[in-house]
Design an enzyme around this catalytic site. Structure first.
Site, PDB file in Angstrom:
ATOM      1  N   LYS A  93      -7.811  -6.942  13.792  1.00  0.00           N
ATOM      2  CA  LYS A  93      -9.176  -7.387  14.114  1.00  0.00           C
ATOM      3  C   LYS A  93      -9.246  -8.526  14.869  1.00  0.00           C
ATOM      4  O   LYS A  93     -10.740  -9.382  14.931  1.00  0.00           O
ATOM      5  CB  LYS A  93      -9.285  -7.290  12.260  1.00  0.00           C
TER       6      LYS A  93
HETATM    7  O1  S5P Z   1     -12.026  -1.253   6.699  1.00  0.00           O
HETATM    8  C1  S5P Z   1     -10.352  -1.831   6.314  1.00  0.00           C
HETATM    9  C2  S5P Z   1      -9.502  -1.468   7.524  1.00  0.00           C
HETATM   10  C3  S5P Z   1      -8.180  -1.742   7.458  1.00  0.00           C
HETATM   11  S1  S5P Z   1      -7.144  -1.883   8.689  1.00  0.00           S
HETATM   12  N1  S5P Z   1      -9.962  -1.780   5.022  1.00  0.00           N
HETATM   13  C4  S5P Z   1      -8.739  -1.846   5.361  1.00  0.00           C
HETATM   14  O2  S5P Z   1      -7.922  -2.280   4.135  1.00  0.00           O
HETATM   15  N2  S5P Z   1      -8.052  -1.931   6.412  1.00  0.00           N
HETATM   16  C5  S5P Z   1      -6.577  -2.469   6.470  1.00  0.00           C
HETATM   17  O3  S5P Z   1      -5.578  -1.326   5.499  1.00  0.00           O
HETATM   18  C6  S5P Z   1      -5.966  -3.709   5.408  1.00  0.00           C
HETATM   19  O4  S5P Z   1      -5.575  -4.908   6.262  1.00  0.00           O
HETATM   20  C7  S5P Z   1      -4.578  -3.108   4.456  1.00  0.00           C
HETATM   21  O5  S5P Z   1      -3.210  -4.046   5.473  1.00  0.00           O
HETATM   22  C8  S5P Z   1      -4.713  -1.899   4.843  1.00  0.00           C
HETATM   23  C9  S5P Z   1      -4.760  -1.314   2.975  1.00  0.00           C
HETATM   24  O6  S5P Z   1      -3.746  -1.344   2.091  1.00  0.00           O
HETATM   25  P1  S5P Z   1      -3.785  -1.064   0.666  1.00  0.00           P
HETATM   26  O7  S5P Z   1      -2.564  -1.732   0.184  1.00  0.00           O
HETATM   27  O8  S5P Z   1      -4.850  -1.141   0.261  1.00  0.00           O
HETATM   28  O9  S5P Z   1      -3.803   0.708   0.986  1.00  0.00           O
END
Ligand code: S5P
Length: 268
Positions: A93
């Protein structure tokens, strides 16, 4: 099955080599899953990639959250990812001015040397994409930038007007691989897809087979619904890495994403 047949206009209209590499990997693996490998030890990361490597198309990292990081083990980890035919995606990011972002691709982590994809905010203006692309050129590599057009977390400030600006500026830039959209809200994704058009890819975090609220304001939508709404890749973290059986979960996400893509192609 050929990538061109599966991806149609997305394939024809997108000439960025990294975008085509992704579309080809996804077809080989029959999976639109990018694993968010958010584990904080190298052993944990190796265990994960060895378990789920066959079922995913890309591996997303946060290199700066690993407690016992060393460049040797990291290089080995990236080599393992390549053996599983994965794109490596550092979710850094970036948000600074172009020249500094270029330098931040180097430094201790030397992201430009191993990442095929990185995320960036467009808050500082479109030169950030040139900065990141220059960093890859500096080491004779190429890559793709995913711009954050929406976010999955509640209360985020990427409001519709900002999203439109990101899409307008990002769509014109050949170094932009695609956009991050909000997988937790299919209706927002549909709007994003209609403003992005057919060329650029949309990747979506905030998806989980268990729809609902996650930790600290994260929100989750259904992975199949995200693909039907126009997402080209589902980014899944805890749904896989916190499960008791990451391999079978990864397989379930792969099947959900792939069957939704075929359904989308059949005019759903
Ligand atoms: O808006 C966002 C953008 C990203 S890249 N929301 C997110 O959650 N992410 C990323 O996606 C976050 O940094 C994490 O690594 C992943 C989601 O992980 P989860 O465990 O919630 O599925």
């Amino acid at each position: 099955m050929q990538a061109e047949d599966v991806w149609g206009r997305r394939w024809i209209e997108n000439s960025l080599p990294m975008a085509r590499s992704y579309m080809e990997v996804a077809v080989r693996k029959k999976s639109l899953v990018c694993l968010a490998a958010d584990r904080n030890t190298m052993d944990g990361l190796f265990e994960l990639v060895n378990a789920v490597g066959p079922y995913i198309a890309a591996l997303k990292t946060h290199v700066d959250l690993v407690d016992d990081w060393t460049s040797e083990r990291w290089n080995e980890f990236c080599r393992t990812a390549k053996e599983f035919d994965l794109l490596v995606f550092e979710d850094r990011k970036f948000a600074d001015i172009g020249g500094i972002s270029r330098k931040q691709m180097a430094g201790v982590y030397n992201i430009r040397q191993w990442a095929d994809l990185v995320t960036a905010h467009l808050i500082s203006g479109p030169d950030i994409v040139d900065g990141l692309q220059s960093a890859w050129s500096d080491v004779g590599r190429s890559g793709g930038v995913l711009l954050l057009a929406q976010m999955s977390s509640r209360g985020n400030l990427l409001l519709p007007d900002y999203t439109s600006e990101v899409v307008e500026k990002g769509s014109q830039h050949p170094g932009v691989f695609g956009f991050i959209g909000n997988g937790s809200r299919p209706e927002e994704l549909k709007l994003l897809r209609s403003s992005v058009g057919q060329e650029k890819l949309i990747w979506t975090p905030g998806v989980n087979l268990a729809v609902g609220d996650g930790e600290m304001g994260q929100r989750y939508g259904d992975p199949g619904a995200a693909v039907l709404a126009g997402s080209d890749c589902i980014i899944v973290g805890s749904g896989i890495h916190k499960s008791n059986d990451p391999a079978s979960q990864a397989q379930a996400y792969a099947e959900a994403s792939w069957s939704a893509l075929l359904e989308r192609n059949n005019g759903a």
